[in-house]
Motif scaffolding. Sequence first.
Motif: not given
Length: 395
Positions: A84, A87-88, A90-93, A99, A391, A395
Amino acid sequence: MSNFIKSFKKLKSYCETENFAGWDPYDGLNSKVFQALPFKHWDLARLAWIQGFKRSPINFRRLFLVPKEYNAKGVALFLLGYCRLYQLAEKGCDDYGTKEALLQKIKEITTLLLSLRSEGYSGSAWGYNFDWQARRLFLFKKHTPTVVATCFCVEALIESYKITKDESVLTETLSAADFVLKDLSRTPHGEGHIFSYSVKDGNNTVINASLLGAKILSYAYKYSKNREYADLAKKAVIAACELQEEDGSWIYGLLPIQSWKDSFHTGFNLDAIEAYQQNTGDSRFQKYIDKGVQFYVDAFFEDKRIPKYYHNKTYPIDIHCPAQVIVTLSKLKLFQEHKELLSNVLDWTIAHMQDKKGYFYYQYRKGMSSKISYMRWSNAFMFNAMAHYLLETKA
């Protein structure tokens, strides 16, 4: 939100410092002192020893030489949490890791989790790292696989595969379907059946365990398109839905001593039925999910903030309960609808059940609470839940 971020960072730091190993409420028989005593051959003594460690608010594990160890289910929950966080990122955080750093952590934990598999079964399967006396029914030897531990591990490894694209991880993970089909028993019920909790006879009609077996098979169907997996999973879902009561609730199991209704196993049930629907495309059970969710949020949260264990009493408050509701409602895509409830529950939990060192307590009681740090039961569940919360909100 700032209080939550501070809380999560303290928990993350604590768990990483401990390298995800620790004690468990049920690990009393790992005591080197007890193993040196003749009482270890007596079921009542084993049961009393386990319950003594579990119920005591004072931690005697260091005194009685109980080592800190990896627990497969706990490791799986940490892996889910890191997925998770990836994934966060990946969304810029990337407040909780870049990553690249999170990918490396995911690969390391994936390797660890695969190394913890129990040997000698028809497919990948996982158990616990301690002997466990189930009342006087039977003794689970350590690493005896259960469908519950196996399901958590399967889900975590599937999430890891989605990120790493490591086909060998997927292959090893999906073999767990053979464990369910060939090593677990099936008890007929109505138009369906109930998968057993483990390979040992005697605990064969636990509703959430059966649904977790269906969840494993639904993942296997998603990636293999083997119709047998979906058909047998559906039969377990049918039996569970037949056992749902009119108000949307479920008892724990069909034995006379298993008639209670509790929060986090309700969450497991809802999560598993939803996973079956998502993985197979069969949405015929939605009305049971809807009834179950309504009972879940109405019955288990006093004043819309205190996470109750049982539907009909407040105490003890178990850390599984606030953790699981966040995960379940997130997976059902109901997080935003119930965001106020989840925020209130999380605020209460941080205020009442987190130690200044960062770990979370096992249970909160009216009298003396158990403030022992349990890596699987408390910290891994809250780590995964808080990663889900991040997330959904960041996000």
